[in-house]
Write an enzyme that holds these catalytic residues in place. Structure first.
Site, PDB file in Angstrom:
ATOM      1  N   LYS A 158       0.888  -1.178   0.000  1.00  0.00           N
ATOM      2  CA  LYS A 158       0.000   0.000   0.000  1.00  0.00           C
ATOM      3  C   LYS A 158       0.921   1.222   0.000  1.00  0.00           C
ATOM      4  O   LYS A 158       1.404   1.652   1.034  1.00  0.00           O
ATOM      5  CB  LYS A 158      -0.895   0.000   1.237  1.00  0.00           C
ATOM      6  CG  LYS A 158      -2.225   0.749   1.080  1.00  0.00           C
ATOM      7  CD  LYS A 158      -2.108   2.228   0.775  1.00  0.00           C
ATOM      8  CE  LYS A 158      -1.960   3.081   2.018  1.00  0.00           C
ATOM      9  NZ  LYS A 158      -1.739   4.532   1.675  1.00  0.00           N
ATOM     10  N   GLY A 211       6.412   5.745   8.463  1.00  0.00           N
ATOM     11  CA  GLY A 211       5.552   6.922   8.479  1.00  0.00           C
ATOM     12  C   GLY A 211       5.660   7.624   9.820  1.00  0.00           C
ATOM     13  O   GLY A 211       6.688   7.536  10.489  1.00  0.00           O
ATOM     14  N   SER A 212       4.580   8.261  10.210  1.00  0.00           N
ATOM     15  CA  SER A 212       4.651   9.082  11.424  1.00  0.00           C
ATOM     16  C   SER A 212       4.543   8.221  12.686  1.00  0.00           C
ATOM     17  O   SER A 212       4.011   7.108  12.665  1.00  0.00           O
ATOM     18  CB  SER A 212       3.516  10.102  11.427  1.00  0.00           C
ATOM     19  OG  SER A 212       2.290   9.448  11.695  1.00  0.00           O
ATOM     20  N   GLY A 216       2.190   5.044  13.486  1.00  0.00           N
ATOM     21  CA  GLY A 216       2.863   3.824  13.958  1.00  0.00           C
ATOM     22  C   GLY A 216       2.192   3.255  15.198  1.00  0.00           C
ATOM     23  O   GLY A 216       2.042   2.030  15.341  1.00  0.00           O
ATOM     24  N   GLU A 233       9.195   2.165  11.209  1.00  0.00           N
ATOM     25  CA  GLU A 233      10.267   3.155  11.034  1.00  0.00           C
ATOM     26  C   GLU A 233       9.562   4.500  11.039  1.00  0.00           C
ATOM     27  O   GLU A 233       8.872   4.844  10.096  1.00  0.00           O
ATOM     28  CB  GLU A 233      11.018   2.880   9.727  1.00  0.00           C
ATOM     29  CG  GLU A 233      12.469   3.296   9.792  1.00  0.00           C
ATOM     30  CD  GLU A 233      12.628   4.789   9.628  1.00  0.00           C
ATOM     31  OE1 GLU A 233      12.858   5.474  10.646  1.00  0.00           O
ATOM     32  OE2 GLU A 233      12.518   5.275   8.497  1.00  0.00           O
ATOM     33  N   CYS A 267      13.162  11.377   7.179  1.00  0.00           N
ATOM     34  CA  CYS A 267      13.117  11.118   8.624  1.00  0.00           C
ATOM     35  C   CYS A 267      14.502  11.287   9.225  1.00  0.00           C
ATOM     36  O   CYS A 267      14.633  11.394  10.438  1.00  0.00           O
ATOM     37  CB  CYS A 267      12.486   9.778   8.957  1.00  0.00           C
ATOM     38  SG  CYS A 267      12.841   8.496   7.825  1.00  0.00           S
ATOM     39  N   GLU A 369       8.845  16.693  15.205  1.00  0.00           N
ATOM     40  CA  GLU A 369       9.264  16.501  13.816  1.00  0.00           C
ATOM     41  C   GLU A 369       8.481  17.472  12.921  1.00  0.00           C
ATOM     42  O   GLU A 369       7.249  17.512  12.965  1.00  0.00           O
ATOM     43  CB  GLU A 369       9.001  15.062  13.379  1.00  0.00           C
ATOM     44  CG  GLU A 369       9.527  14.798  11.976  1.00  0.00           C
ATOM     45  CD  GLU A 369       9.486  13.322  11.588  1.00  0.00           C
ATOM     46  OE1 GLU A 369       8.439  12.697  11.782  1.00  0.00           O
ATOM     47  OE2 GLU A 369      10.516  12.819  11.089  1.00  0.00           O
TER      48      GLU A 369
END
Ligand code: UN1
Length: 485
Positions: A158, A211-212, A216, A233, A267, A369
């Protein structure tokens, strides 16, 4: 079936590049069913043969490198050289994981009993659900799919809704390389629909997600009821430390590359620079000058240094942090505003490279972030203070120190709480054959890339073969000879 369509839009111009199915839970069911059926054959294909397909895939990526990089400048927005690097990372990863087809080493070890053999082997797990981001739209799918495949798993991918075209090209090339029908399947669309259905699907025992942090956590919760293997991650708030003995010009180059490359949408981006007060003024002056020299424009133009942000929401988020930084009392030294395209063509989500000075480690711009071209300078008086500031965030992906003192460098390598540490280089630049990932809330202890990636996509099986022809009981029948005291 698909609940409609969505469009892929070029961030540099707003041009529509294509329309894609917005996959539903029913589409996910269909894709998983195909992957599950294909697993029965794929797991039995000899691993070296699976590896050969990945070698062919690497060759195809090489042959299509320019085309993919050009498409990436359009669909994702990064500049040409970086887009080429993104594709190259996938090429490197495919060769590396192709080679794993002839390794996938397990262990043998002697038994405590006579005439008994012991080994451990890696077994594929089944259908892997891979959810990939838009910022490395070819590299990161390769980080997830090539190890998953060489280990004998099948995949439902996806990809991010911002880069569906690149994901389709990636999968087409895998198929052209010889990946059999059903082994890799794609669902498109949104996290809340296709992503969520994939994460919850009972026939998908492994989820790998980049992703974020917030997503996560949601993925972890959704996968918990079925005790899935989850690899994450997530975010970063990576710091570059510049000590009093650093080569300041080199440090400025490292900061510019790490903070503003990919428009800060990595990231591993350096969104904090922790600077010894004795070089603070020199570094600030040079960094601001360097940031102001950067030319904004579409990624496909040779003169462009910094491309656009991915979409309007990203632009708004980045700008909101400029306001937050100002409110917190940090000093806006340059940037801090949306910008016009300085190349040809109109539109685009451009944001000026932004530097804050006099930031404190606890400020939100130094803790959260931002995922944009914004970095904050934090003055400190000692090495110890620098390390404490670097470690004061919830994330732990990458870190860096510029120093000429080897003792300090080694202390930093030991004490910086991150999965990756650079010495005399910025916070980006990972190579495919070392583990990639972070400590603390950047992940959940797993790593991508290198040998470590194999642990996400395999289960260890320990095998004992007794060829003595009699019952031998471990821990019992070998006790007649007392062990050395
Ligand atoms: C990411 O930021 O999401 O080392 C991946 C690097 C790149 C990969 C970054 N090779 O920063």
């Amino acid at each position: 079936m698909a609940t409609g369509t969505f469009e892929s839009v070029a961030p540099a111009t707003g041009e529509v590049l294509g329309s894609f199915p917005r996959s539903s839970a029913a589409d996910v069911d269909g894709a998983v069913a195909k992957a599950k059926a294909a697993f029965e054959d794929w797991r039995l294909v000899p691993a070296p043969e699976r590896g050969n397909i990945l070698f062919r895939f690497a060759e195809l990526l090489r042959a299509h490198k320019d085309e993919l990089a050009d498409l990436m400048t359009r669909e994702m927005g990064k500049v040409k050289a970086e887009a080429g690097g993104d594709v190259q990372e996938a090429i490197d990863m495919s060769y590396y994981m192709g080679g794993e087809g002839r390794r996938l080493f397990g262990h043998t070890t002697p038994s405590e009993l006579r005439d008994k053999f012991m080994m451990s082997v890696r077994m594929p797990v089944g259908v892997v659900g891979a959810i990939t981001p838009w910022n490395f739209p070819i590299a990161i799918p390769s980080w997830k799919l090539t190890p998953a495949l060489v280990c004998g798993n099948t995949v439902v991918l996806k990809p991010a809704e911002d880069t569906p075209l690149l994901a389709d090209r990636f999968v087409q090339l895998l198929e052209e390389a010889g990946v059999p029908d059903g082994v890799v399947n794609v669902v498109h669309g949104y996290g809340e629909e296709a992503g969520d259905a994939l994460v919850r699907h009972p026939d998908v025992p492994v989820i790998t997600f980049t992703g974020s942090r917030e997503t996560g956590i949601a993925v972890t919760k959704a996968a918990a009821d079925l005790l899935k293997h989850v690899h994450l991650e997530l975010g970063g708030k990576n710091a570059i430390i510049v000590m009093d003995d650093a080569d300041v010009d080199l440090a400025v180059n490292g900061i510019v590359w790490s903070a503003f490359g990919t428009s800060g949408q990595r990231c591993t981006a350096a969104s904090r620079v922790i600077v010894h007060r004795s070089v603070y003024h020199d570094l600030q002056t040079k960094l601001v000058a360097a940031a102001e020299r950067l030319k904004l424009g579409p990624g496909w133009e040779d003169e462009t240094d910094v491309g656009p942000l991915i979409n309007r929401a990203a632009l708004d988020k980045v700008h909101s942090y400029t306001e937050i930084g100002k409110d917190e009392g940090a000093k806006l030294l340059t940037g801090g505003e949306a910008a016009a395209n300085e190349g040809d063509g109109g539109g685009g989500f451009y944001y000026r490279p932004t530097v804050f000075g006099d930031a404190q480690p606890g400020m939100r711009i130094a803790q959260e972030e931002i995922f944009g071209p914004t970095t904050a300078l934090i003055p400190v008086d000692s090495f110890e203070e620098a390390v404490a500031a670097a470690n004061s965030v919830r994330y732990g992906l990458s870190s860096s120190i510029f120093t000429r003192d080897v003792n300090r460098a080694f202390r930093a390598m030991r004490d910086l709480q991150s999965g990756i540490t650079y010495v005399n280089a910025g916070t980006t630049g990972a190579e495919v054959h070392l583990p990639f990932g972070g400590t603390k809330e950047t992940g959940n202890g797993h790593r991508e890339a290198g040998q470590a990636a194999l642990d996400v996509f395999t289960e260890w099986k320990s095998i004992y073969v007794d060829y003595s022809g009699k019952l031998q009981r471990a821990q019992i029948d070998n006790q007649e000879r007392p062990a050395a005291r």
